[in-house]
Scaffold this motif. Sequence first.
Motif, PDB file in Angstrom:
ATOM      1  N   GLU A  28       1.029  -1.353  -0.091  1.00 39.94           N
ATOM      2  CA  GLU A  28      -0.084  -0.002   0.090  1.00 39.94           C
ATOM      3  C   GLU A  28       1.006   1.363  -0.034  1.00 39.94           C
ATOM      4  OE1 GLU A  28      -2.954   0.095   3.243  1.00 39.94           O
ATOM      5  OE2 GLU A  28      -2.861   2.356   2.949  1.00 39.94           O
ATOM      6  N   GLY A  29       0.462   2.465  -0.747  1.00 37.87           N
ATOM      7  CA  GLY A  29       1.064   3.466  -0.681  1.00 37.87           C
ATOM      8  C   GLY A  29       2.193   3.850  -1.723  1.00 37.87           C
ATOM      9  N   ILE A  30       2.489   2.627  -2.597  1.00 35.72           N
ATOM     10  CA  ILE A  30       3.533   2.768  -3.387  1.00 35.72           C
ATOM     11  C   ILE A  30       3.049   2.897  -4.882  1.00 35.72           C
ATOM     12  CG2 ILE A  30       5.421   1.798  -4.316  1.00 35.72           C
ATOM     13  CD1 ILE A  30       5.862   0.312  -1.810  1.00 35.72           C
ATOM     14  N   PHE A  31       2.939   3.830  -5.568  1.00 30.18           N
ATOM     15  CA  PHE A  31       2.262   4.152  -6.695  1.00 30.18           C
ATOM     16  C   PHE A  31       3.375   4.404  -7.974  1.00 30.18           C
ATOM     17  CE2 PHE A  31      -0.199   5.694  -3.332  1.00 30.18           C
ATOM     18  CZ  PHE A  31      -1.566   5.185  -3.727  1.00 30.18           C
ATOM     19  N   THR A  32       2.701   4.245  -9.006  1.00 33.00           N
ATOM     20  CA  THR A  32       3.469   4.742 -10.542  1.00 33.00           C
ATOM     21  C   THR A  32       2.317   5.665 -11.274  1.00 33.00           C
ATOM     22  OG1 THR A  32       2.625   2.711 -11.843  1.00 33.00           O
ATOM     23  CG2 THR A  32       4.812   2.751 -10.956  1.00 33.00           C
ATOM     24  N   LEU A  33       2.956   6.433 -11.968  1.00 38.54           N
ATOM     25  CA  LEU A  33       1.732   7.454 -12.492  1.00 38.54           C
ATOM     26  C   LEU A  33       2.041   7.361 -13.920  1.00 38.54           C
ATOM     27  CD1 LEU A  33      -0.028   9.805 -12.447  1.00 38.54           C
ATOM     28  CD2 LEU A  33       1.967  11.593 -12.402  1.00 38.54           C
ATOM     29  N   ASP A  51      -5.900   9.566 -10.491  1.00 39.63           N
ATOM     30  CA  ASP A  51      -6.759   9.620  -9.347  1.00 39.63           C
ATOM     31  C   ASP A  51      -6.392   8.866  -8.200  1.00 39.63           C
ATOM     32  OD1 ASP A  51      -8.342  11.089 -11.284  1.00 39.63           O
ATOM     33  OD2 ASP A  51      -9.461   9.279 -12.031  1.00 39.63           O
ATOM     34  N   ALA A  52      -5.648   7.710  -8.401  1.00 39.54           N
ATOM     35  CA  ALA A  52      -5.650   6.934  -7.134  1.00 39.54           C
ATOM     36  C   ALA A  52      -4.376   7.545  -6.255  1.00 39.54           C
ATOM     37  CB  ALA A  52      -4.694   5.523  -7.564  1.00 39.54           C
ATOM     38  N   ILE A  53      -3.394   8.221  -6.725  1.00 34.60           N
ATOM     39  CA  ILE A  53      -2.652   9.025  -6.107  1.00 34.60           C
ATOM     40  C   ILE A  53      -3.174  10.031  -5.393  1.00 34.60           C
ATOM     41  CG2 ILE A  53      -0.627  10.512  -6.066  1.00 34.60           C
ATOM     42  CD1 ILE A  53       0.402   8.692  -8.610  1.00 34.60           C
ATOM     43  N   LYS A  54      -3.812  11.114  -6.174  1.00 33.25           N
ATOM     44  CA  LYS A  54      -4.453  12.158  -5.640  1.00 33.25           C
ATOM     45  C   LYS A  54      -5.488  11.730  -4.367  1.00 33.25           C
ATOM     46  CE  LYS A  54      -7.031  16.405  -6.712  1.00 33.25           C
ATOM     47  NZ  LYS A  54      -6.249  17.287  -6.923  1.00 33.25           N
ATOM     48  N   GLY A  87       1.447   1.949   9.411  1.00 33.96           N
ATOM     49  CA  GLY A  87       0.902   2.771   8.448  1.00 33.96           C
ATOM     50  C   GLY A  87       1.850   3.632   7.528  1.00 33.96           C
ATOM     51  N   GLU A  88       3.217   3.279   7.721  1.00 34.47           N
ATOM     52  CA  GLU A  88       4.086   3.903   6.840  1.00 34.47           C
ATOM     53  C   GLU A  88       4.934   2.946   5.982  1.00 34.47           C
ATOM     54  OE1 GLU A  88       6.152   6.411   9.754  1.00 34.47           O
ATOM     55  OE2 GLU A  88       7.783   4.946   9.754  1.00 34.47           O
ATOM     56  N   VAL A  89       5.450   3.642   5.171  1.00 36.66           N
ATOM     57  CA  VAL A  89       6.388   2.657   4.160  1.00 36.66           C
ATOM     58  C   VAL A  89       7.762   3.289   4.443  1.00 36.66           C
ATOM     59  CG1 VAL A  89       6.954   2.202   1.814  1.00 36.66           C
ATOM     60  CG2 VAL A  89       4.894   2.890   2.341  1.00 36.66           C
ATOM     61  N   SER A 128      17.618   4.016   5.825  1.00 36.93           N
ATOM     62  CA  SER A 128      16.058   3.982   5.268  1.00 36.93           C
ATOM     63  C   SER A 128      15.331   5.316   5.424  1.00 36.93           C
ATOM     64  CB  SER A 128      15.139   2.977   6.063  1.00 36.93           C
ATOM     65  OG  SER A 128      15.214   3.513   7.455  1.00 36.93           O
ATOM     66  N   ILE A 129      14.297   5.633   4.568  1.00 36.56           N
ATOM     67  CA  ILE A 129      13.441   6.815   4.727  1.00 36.56           C
ATOM     68  C   ILE A 129      12.153   6.438   4.910  1.00 36.56           C
ATOM     69  CG2 ILE A 129      13.103   8.988   3.606  1.00 36.56           C
ATOM     70  CD1 ILE A 129      15.153   8.194   1.477  1.00 36.56           C
ATOM     71  N   GLU A 130      11.512   7.111   5.968  1.00 38.23           N
ATOM     72  CA  GLU A 130      10.040   6.711   6.349  1.00 38.23           C
ATOM     73  C   GLU A 130       9.205   7.689   5.598  1.00 38.23           C
ATOM     74  OE1 GLU A 130      10.313   4.128   8.065  1.00 38.23           O
ATOM     75  OE2 GLU A 130      12.397   4.638   8.129  1.00 38.23           O
ATOM     76  N   ALA A 131       8.227   7.090   4.655  1.00 41.34           N
ATOM     77  CA  ALA A 131       7.181   8.142   4.022  1.00 41.34           C
ATOM     78  C   ALA A 131       5.966   7.452   4.068  1.00 41.34           C
ATOM     79  CB  ALA A 131       7.725   7.534   2.730  1.00 41.34           C
ATOM     80  N   ASP A 132       5.140   8.452   3.753  1.00 38.33           N
ATOM     81  CA  ASP A 132       3.516   7.923   3.682  1.00 38.33           C
ATOM     82  C   ASP A 132       3.127   7.744   2.434  1.00 38.33           C
ATOM     83  OD1 ASP A 132       3.076   8.867   6.914  1.00 38.33           O
ATOM     84  OD2 ASP A 132       3.443  10.679   5.937  1.00 38.33           O
ATOM     85  N   ILE A 133       3.992   8.089   1.601  1.00 40.34           N
ATOM     86  CA  ILE A 133       3.546   7.716   0.160  1.00 40.34           C
ATOM     87  C   ILE A 133       4.796   7.684  -0.755  1.00 40.34           C
ATOM     88  CG2 ILE A 133       3.276  10.364  -0.635  1.00 40.34           C
ATOM     89  CD1 ILE A 133       1.014   9.293  -2.501  1.00 40.34           C
ATOM     90  N   VAL A 134       4.693   6.788  -1.618  1.00 38.05           N
ATOM     91  CA  VAL A 134       5.941   6.550  -2.601  1.00 38.05           C
ATOM     92  C   VAL A 134       5.542   6.432  -3.927  1.00 38.05           C
ATOM     93  CG1 VAL A 134       7.808   5.012  -3.124  1.00 38.05           C
ATOM     94  CG2 VAL A 134       7.320   5.210  -0.677  1.00 38.05           C
TER      95      VAL A 134
END
Lengths: 564, 564
Positions: free
Chosen positions: A127-132, A139-142, A222-224, A233-239
Motif C-alpha cells: 500500500e502507498g506505492i504508486f506509479t503514474l 486519481d489513485a495518487i490524488k 501505516g508508513e512505508v 532508510s527513509i520513512e514515507a507516507d507515500i512513495v
Amino acid sequence: MKYVIIGGVAGGAGTAARLRRMDETAEIVIFEKGKYISYANCGLPYYIGEVIKERDKLLIQTAASFKSRFNTDVRVNTEVTAIQPAEKKVTAKCSVTAEVYEESYDKLVLAPGAFPVRPPLLGIDGEGIFTLRNVSDMDAIKQYVHSGGIRRAVVIGAGFVGLEMAENLHHLGLEVSIVEKVSQILPPLDFNIAAIVQQHIRAKGVRLYLDTAVSAFERQDGEVSVKLGNGDSIEADIVIMSVGVRPDTRLALAAGLETGKSGGIVVNEFLQTSDPDIYAVGDAIEFPNPFTGKPGPAYLAGPANKQGRICANNLVAGNVQKYPGSISTAIVKVFDMTVGIAGMASKNLQKEGIRNIVSTTHGGSHAGYYPGARQLTIQIAFAPVSGRLLSAQVAGYEGTDKRLDVLASIIQRNGTVYDLAEFEHAYAPPFSSAKDPVNIAGFVADNILSGRMKVIYPCDISRLEEDTLLLDVRSPAEHDRGGIPDALNIPVDELRDRLHQLPADRKIVIYCQVGLRGYLAQRILMQSGFSRVYNLSGGYRLWEIYQEACYQLQAEDCGCFQPA
Amino acid sequence: MKYVIIGGVAGGAGTAARLRRMDETAEIVIFEKGKYISYANCGLPYYIGEVIKERDKLLIQTAASFKSRFNTDVRVNTEVTAIQPAEKKVTAKCSVTAEVYEESYDKLVLAPGAFPVRPPLLGIDGEGIFTLRNVSDMDAIKQYVHSGGIRRAVVIGAGFVGLEMAENLHHLGLEVSIVEKVSQILPPLDFNIAAIVQQHIRAKGVRLYLDTAVSAFERQDGEVSVKLGNGDSIEADIVIMSVGVRPDTRLALAAGLETGKSGGIVVNEFLQTSDPDIYAVGDAIEFPNPFTGKPGPAYLAGPANKQGRICANNLVAGNVQKYPGSISTAIVKVFDMTVGIAGMASKNLQKEGIRNIVSTTHGGSHAGYYPGARQLTIQIAFAPVSGRLLSAQVAGYEGTDKRLDVLASIIQRNGTVYDLAEFEHAYAPPFSSAKDPVNIAGFVADNILSGRMKVIYPCDISRLEEDTLLLDVRSPAEHDRGGIPDALNIPVDELRDRLHQLPADRKIVIYCQVGLRGYLAQRILMQSGFSRVYNLSGGYRLWEIYQEACYQLQAEDCGCFQPA
C-alpha cells in the motif's frame, strides 16, 4: 478502407484524427483499454499538485466527442488481447461487459504506449506505492494523498516526471525526498547542468539522495520504510516510483512482429512494422537515433503526435512521408527554474565514441539594464572539425525554453556552431540582448574551434598538474567573496601592466565569473608569449556549482569530461 | 597596425573590442562625437518611462573602462569632420577644447550610425518637440517631462521606437496620442497583425490616429498644437518625432566613398567600402536583402553587433568572413503584448513581385489545461512551390518572442514550411503543447500547398461574389455571441448529417473561431462533392480584429491581400 488503431492517447488519437481528415469515407475503429482517450498525459502531475484545478481540463476528448467530430468508432475499456496478422483480425475484450470479439482490419496501427517500470523489489506491491502513467493512476495518487495523515513523500527516480511529481507534492505541502540511483538528477543531461538544478531543488527544501539505490520497501505502522542500498532508510507516507518506462510490445511480440535491440517495435522510415499492413507509432516503437544511427525510443509526446500525422499520411497515400527521427528535445520546470536538452549530452556522445567539444556559457535572459533579467546557462557539445552542433542543454529561469527551442531547431537541421553565431534573433530589451546567449554560445565555440581559446572544465581543476598556476582575473572584491583555492588574483584590467608577475614557463589556468573576462585575459597572455594558457569554461559560477555537487556526493570529481 | 574607428556605439565599440582580442599589439583609436560610448541605445525609452530607474545602467562602458579593458584610445566629444583617404588620415575636432587635429590610420572603420528624420514641417524646431536617438536626447526629454505641467504627449510615427515611447510616456501617467501617416502601426508588418496590436493599444487608453499626416506645429500658450493633414489638431505638452532614421553618410560622401540606392554606404560582403582601407558597419551601411537581393539598411542593434565582430575578423585576417545579410528580425513589447517580424511581410514581397502564400494560425502559448495559457497569432508567408519560408509575424503575450526566434532561425537558414511541421520543440505543459504553434503553422501551410485546404482571407470577405454561402461551423452559442453577417450556422459536429442543407453548386466560405474546425468542415465538404470550398485563414478571431481595424479607418477593406 478499414483502419483499426490500438491505443487512443497521443499517437493513436492523432493518427485517427488525421486519417479522418484525409479520408472521409474510411472506417476507423480505436480500441483503448483504459477508460479515457486523448487525455493530457503530461498534465497528470499538475492535477495531483492542484496547479491544474479542474480534472475535466485533462480529458481533451471523449469517445462521444471523438465520434461526432471525427466519425470514429472509439471503444474505451476495451483491450486488444491478440492480433491475427494472417487473417487481418484482432481479438478484443471489453472490461465492462467481459465480451470478447474479433474485429477485422485492412490496416492496423499499434499505439500501445509504454508502461512504467516496477523493479522487482521486496514490498513494491504494498500500500502507498504508486506509479503514474494514466488518469486512473493520477486519481489513485490524488485520493491517497488526501486520505489523511499523508505528510512525507519519497519519489524514486529523478527523471523528468519524477521531478514534476516531487515539485507537485511539495506544492501540496508534503515533505519530499527524491532518491536517484545515479549520481545526478535528469540522467539524459550532463553532470554540470544537472548540478545547477540540484542546487535549486535542495534550496527549496527537498531532500535529494543521489547515487542511492533502493533495495526494498517495508510497510509498518501505516508508513512505508524505503530501504536504501547503503543500509539507511527513509520513512514515507507515500512513495512514487518514477524509474522510467518500457515499450509495451506484448501484442507485437505475440503477433510475431519484429522488435529491436532497445526493446521497441521495429518500424521502417514510413513507420511500417515488419508486417506491411501494420504500422506503429509512439512510445512503443524504436527508431534510429539521428546521431548514432542506433535504434532507440523517444518517450515523448511531441514525436508521438508528429508520428501520428505521418503515419496517417502514409496509410492513406501509400508511404509518402518519411519520419526523420527525434533529437529527443525535452524540458522540465523545476520549481522556479527550467532545464532541458536537445540532442545527445556529451557523456552519451563519448559513450558512443562520437568526439565532441563542450562549451558552457552564461548570459542574461534579457538586457541586463532592463528589470528582471536572470542568468541562464547554455552548454553545447559540437563536433571538433565541422562544428556541427550535437547537443544543447539550457538551465535558467525566464527565456530558458526559448533558447532551447532555437538550439533544437538548429540541431535538428544539422546546423553548426557558426549558425549559432549568425542567428539573427528578435531583440528588444525585454526579450534579449543585442548579442543573444545563443550567439554568445556560438562565438565562444568559434573561438575554441579556431584555437583562439583553449578551455578547461570544472572537473579538470582537481586533476591539474602540481605546477599549474590558477589565475583569477576578477576584481579583488569578487575574489574575496570566494574563489578556487590557491589562485593568484590579477584583475583583467591590470593584467597588461602585471605580466611580469606571471611565470612564462608554467601552465596557466584562468578563470573569471562567467568566462568572458577569462577569455580577454587569455587573449592578452597568448599574444604576450605565454603558450600554455587555458580558460575555465563556465567560469567560477559553474565551478562553484560543480564543486557543491561533488561535495554532496562526497566525490572529488564527476569524471564526466576529459581534459581539453 | 593602427585602426581608427569613427563612432563608439554598437558597431564601432564592438569592432574595437574584437580587434583587441584578435590583435593585442594593434593601436586602436575610437572617435565618438557624443559624450558617451557603448551605451544601451535600446534602453533609452525605458529610462524615460522609469521602467529602468538607474541611468548608469545604460552606460555600459566609459572611455576609461574601455581603455583599461581593451587598451583602446577612446576620444569622446570628438567629431571626425573629414576623411582624407589618399593620405589615410582623418581630421577630428574636440567639442570641449575646440582643438582640431589630424589622425592617421592604416585601416579605418566607419560606424557613424543614423540620425533621426526631422521632416521640414513648419514649427518643428519649436520648444517641446523632440527626437530620441542618444543619451543626450533622452536626458532632454526626461528633463522636459518633469519640468512641470506636462500632461499630454503626441508621438508621431508608430514604428518600433514610437510605440516604445508611447508606452513609456503612458507609464508615466501622460495622456498619449500616436499619429501615423500610413493606415497601420508598425509599417514593416502586414495589416492583420498590426491590427491585433492596435486594438490592444486602444484598449490601454492611447489614442491612435492612423492614415493621418502631420502638416505643422504651432506653439501657443505654452503648448504645442499638432496640425493634422485633415485640418484637425491635437494639443500637446510634448511631442516626440519618431518617423524613422537615415544613415549618416556625410563623411563617407565627402570622402568620395560609394553610397547606394537606399542611401547607405556601399560595402562588399566583407563589409569593405569602395576604398579597400575603409570598412563600415551598422546603421550607416546598406547591404543586399536576402530575399530581393536589393541593397537596403538594417537599423537594428543585433546586426550592427554581428557586423562589428565580422569586420574586425576581416581587418585582422584579411577578408576571411562574409556577412550573410539580415532578415530584419525585429520585436517590440507593446504594453502587455509582444509583436515582431522576421523576413519580409507579404505586402512587401508582393511589391517586389515575389509570389507568396499567407497563412494565419492561432495557438496557445502553452498547454491549455495548464494555468495562464494565452493565445498567440502566427502569420507566415511562404513560396507557392518550394514552401520556402519568407516571413513570420507573431503577436501575443507569453512565448511570442520564443516562436519568433524559432521562425527566424528557420527563415535565416532557408528553411521551408515543412521544417516548421517537423520542428521538434521542447514540450512540457508550462512551455508549449505537444504540437507547438510553430508546428501548427507548418501543418496548415502543408495542407495549403498540397491542395487539401483552400484559404480565403479576412479582406476577401467584403468582396465575395453575391451567391457565396458563408458557413459558420462553430457552436450555436459561439455563433450567437457574434459572427460574420448572413452566415449559416451548422456546427462541424453536425455537418455530416446536414450536408443536404448545403447548395452543391455555390461557392462556400467556411469559418470557425481560429481555423481548425473550419478545416475539418472543409475536408468533409471537399470529400462529399462540394468543389468550391474555402476556409477563412485565422478564423473569426482574425476577421473580427480586421473588421475593427477597417472600421476605425472608415475603410471597407485594407486591400492588402489578393483573393486566394
